[in-house]
Design an enzyme around this catalytic site. Structure first.
Site, PDB file in Angstrom:
ATOM      1  N   ASP A 120       0.692  -1.178   0.038  1.00 30.70           N
ATOM      2  CA  ASP A 120      -0.029  -0.011  -0.085  1.00 30.70           C
ATOM      3  C   ASP A 120       1.003   1.394   0.011  1.00 30.70           C
ATOM      4  OD1 ASP A 120      -2.215  -1.654   0.150  1.00 30.70           O
ATOM      5  OD2 ASP A 120      -2.972  -1.261   2.081  1.00 30.70           O
ATOM      6  N   HIS A 125     -17.992 -27.905 -20.333  1.00 26.55           N
ATOM      7  CA  HIS A 125     -19.323 -27.689 -20.370  1.00 26.55           C
ATOM      8  C   HIS A 125     -20.127 -28.678 -19.335  1.00 26.55           C
ATOM      9  CE1 HIS A 125     -23.511 -26.701 -21.672  1.00 26.55           C
ATOM     10  NE2 HIS A 125     -23.808 -28.058 -21.711  1.00 26.55           N
TER      11      HIS A 125
END
Length: 551
Positions: free
Chosen positions: A398, A529
């Site tokens: 940060d 799928h």
């Protein structure tokens, strides 16, 4: 007042352990969160932290003692008459020289320390609070533990959809907090075990760096060939009248409450604010969100933020944008009144609790060396190799102001270590994925559609909705879409997924794009799928007008 310190249950299967080391002495003042001792369980050392501040008036179990969960191992005495400055016993360490000193043991610091140790470096790691930093203790992990409970609660309330005759009208929030604390505790101990296994010297102390690049902590000093600053950030504050009243919480405090308010006003509709808005809404709390910008989640793609806003409002979350908080007043019945201004209009929102979520401030107060460092705004300036302008001093996480995300801090930590060891390594921030854990989730990387249209001569946008995906239908979670943006060169410059599992799905394309794969190559990929990942497959094909399942 005497408080008993007991052995925690570090896991569901723990029966006993052995105290291997005490970090404190009788008569020593300790702060809340201080590391007290190590307990070995099945050859893994776990650390015991104090949940209270006070004086260690008695150590009940000494090194070598076998203990079980619930056993009293020490007594902490609290007294207003005793001041830390008088009773604190500074621990003096043997002077050592290190290859690397890392200041801060959050996701950037501890990863850098372990990586450097694996490369053979002698490493010192300093942490003034708890291992794992904000992410593990007061951020990513605790909030996601709550988000999972909220998700399960949501599913249980929809059980009739799936054929179950189940009625769930309430839950035990204390168990929610206990589960969160257990998860955090196990992960903290896991980091501790990794540090020990890799030979990292861990110091629980606030470290500062002087102009000669000495690392100072208490009365002690060490010297290191290289230093990594990884001190992170903390909740920012707003200059609002009443901001310090008893009902106002920041992102640290809200994770520690043991009972739910009936109503909550959130100041700030960014990522943290909206994540908590959905969590608390799913827990049954009446939620209001006040955001000064025209949109919630203002840094995100407009289509995505608008979509999330519509879902939030459908769920009963009240949202006030282009609005500022004028003041917070305590009510006689114990709640608060939040006065909100939108243009010339004034609205007063009642809430039992107020959660302030308006960003974070960078922890750059690391000693006299600050006077030598270059800054970009409030962030420590680093180059692409994570080097500061001071030779041998690096910064990650940060404090660099790049992307304030835990995984970015970790990646920066690894980049810094690679470059310390002479291995040239950099990061492409535009291809690093990010996630927002609203309900549904958001996963993304790169430019928003608005940014892409301004930056590139010509873009193409492929879209596919979850409502047309077979697996999403079986899950009963069809809200959302995938959007893939390419430029005139065929490069994928932005991907936005909002829907069930979006935080996991985003890695399919971010990983490929980090390796330089373009849209033409991506459309040839075959997906299993039925999976929700097929929404991404169809969105990529839609760039070329080749989506089979889209009209």
């Amino acid at each position: 007042m005497d408080i008993e310190i007991k052995v925690p249950a570090f896991s569901d299967t723990m029966k006993s352990g052995r105290i291997t080391k005490w970090y404190v002495e009788e008569g020593q003042y300790v702060e809340k969160g201080a590391c007290l001792c190590d307990i070995a369980v099945n050859k893994v050392n776990f650390e015991v932290y104090s949940d209270y501040e006070g004086i260690i008036s008695k150590i009940v179990c000494h090194p070598g003692s076998t203990v079980e969960p619930g056993d009293v191992i020490a007594i902490v005495t609290q007294s207003e008459e005793v001041k830390p400055s008088v009773t604190q016993k500074e621990i003096k360490y043997e002077y050592k020289e290190y290859d690397l000193a890392v200041i801060g043991a959050g996701p950037g610091g501890y990863v850098a320390a372990i990586k450097a140790a694996k490369k053979g470096a002698k490493v010192a790691l300093f942490e003034k609070d708890k291992l794992g930093g904000t992410c593990l203790n007061r951020g990513c992990i605790p909030t996601k533990a709550y988000a999972r409970i909220a998700e399960v609660y949501d599913i249980l309330k929809r059980a009739g959809e799936f054929g179950f005759d189940v009625k769930v009208n309430s839950f035990d929030y204390t168990q929610v907090v206990k589960r969160k604390d257990g998860i955090v505790g196990e992960l903290v101990e896991g980091i501790n075990a990794l540090l020990k296994a890799n030979g990292v010297d861990l110091f629980y102390a606030e470290a500062k760096v002087d102009k000669e690049k000495n690392v100072l902590f208490g009365e002690n000093k060490i010297k290191a060939k290289n230093i990594i600053i990884a001190t992170g950030s903390s909740p920012a504050e707003l200059p609002i009248e009443g901001i310090n009243s008893k009902n106002v919480m920041n992102s640290d405090v809200i994770l520690e409450i043991t009972s739910l308010p009936q109503s909550l006003c959130i100041i700030g509709g960014g990522v943290i604010g909206m994540e908590f808005a959905f969590i608390m809404n799913q827990f049954g709390v009446k939620v209001s969100v006040v955001e000064m910008m025209p949109d919630i989640l203002p840094i995100l793609d407009k289509e995505v933020s608008s979509f999330i806003r519509a879902i939030a409002q459908k769920r009963g979350i009240k949202i006030y944008t282009s609005s500022t908080v004028e003041r917070i007043d305590e009510e006689e019945n114990g709640g608060s009144i939040v006065t909100v201004k939108n243009g010339e209009n004034i609205k007063r929102i009642y809430a039992d609790k107020v959660f302030v979520s308006i960003g974070r401030k960078l922890n750059t107060d690391i000693g006299p060396i600050v006077e030598l460092l270059d800054f970009e705004g409030k962030a420590i300036k680093v180059d692409e190799y994570m080097r500061t302008n001071v030779e041998g001093v690096y910064a990650v996480g940060d404090v660099t102001g790049k992307m304030m995300l835990a995984h970015v801090a970790s990646a920066q930590g690894e980049v810094a270590v690679d470059n310390i060891f002479g291995e040239s390594n950099t990061l492409d921030y535009m291809k690093i994925p990010a996630a927002v854990f609203t309900e549904p989730e958001i996963g993304y990387f790169g430019y928003t559609e608005e940014e892409a249209r301004k930056k590139f001569k010509d873009i193409k946008v492929g879209r596919f909705n979850f409502e047309h995906n077979g697996r999403a239908k079986t899950y009963g979670e069809t809200e959302g879409f995938a959007k893939v943006i390419s430029n005139e060169k065929g490069e994928v410059v932005g991907v936005w997924v909002v829907g069930s599992g979006a935080s996991e799905l985003i890695h399919i394309l971010s990983t490929a794009c980090q390796e330089g794969v373009d849209a033409e190559a991506l459309k040839k990929a075959v997906y299993a799928h039925p999976t929700r990942s097929e929404t991404i497959m169809e969105a990529v094909k839609d760039i070329f007008g080749e989506s089979v399942h889209k009209v």
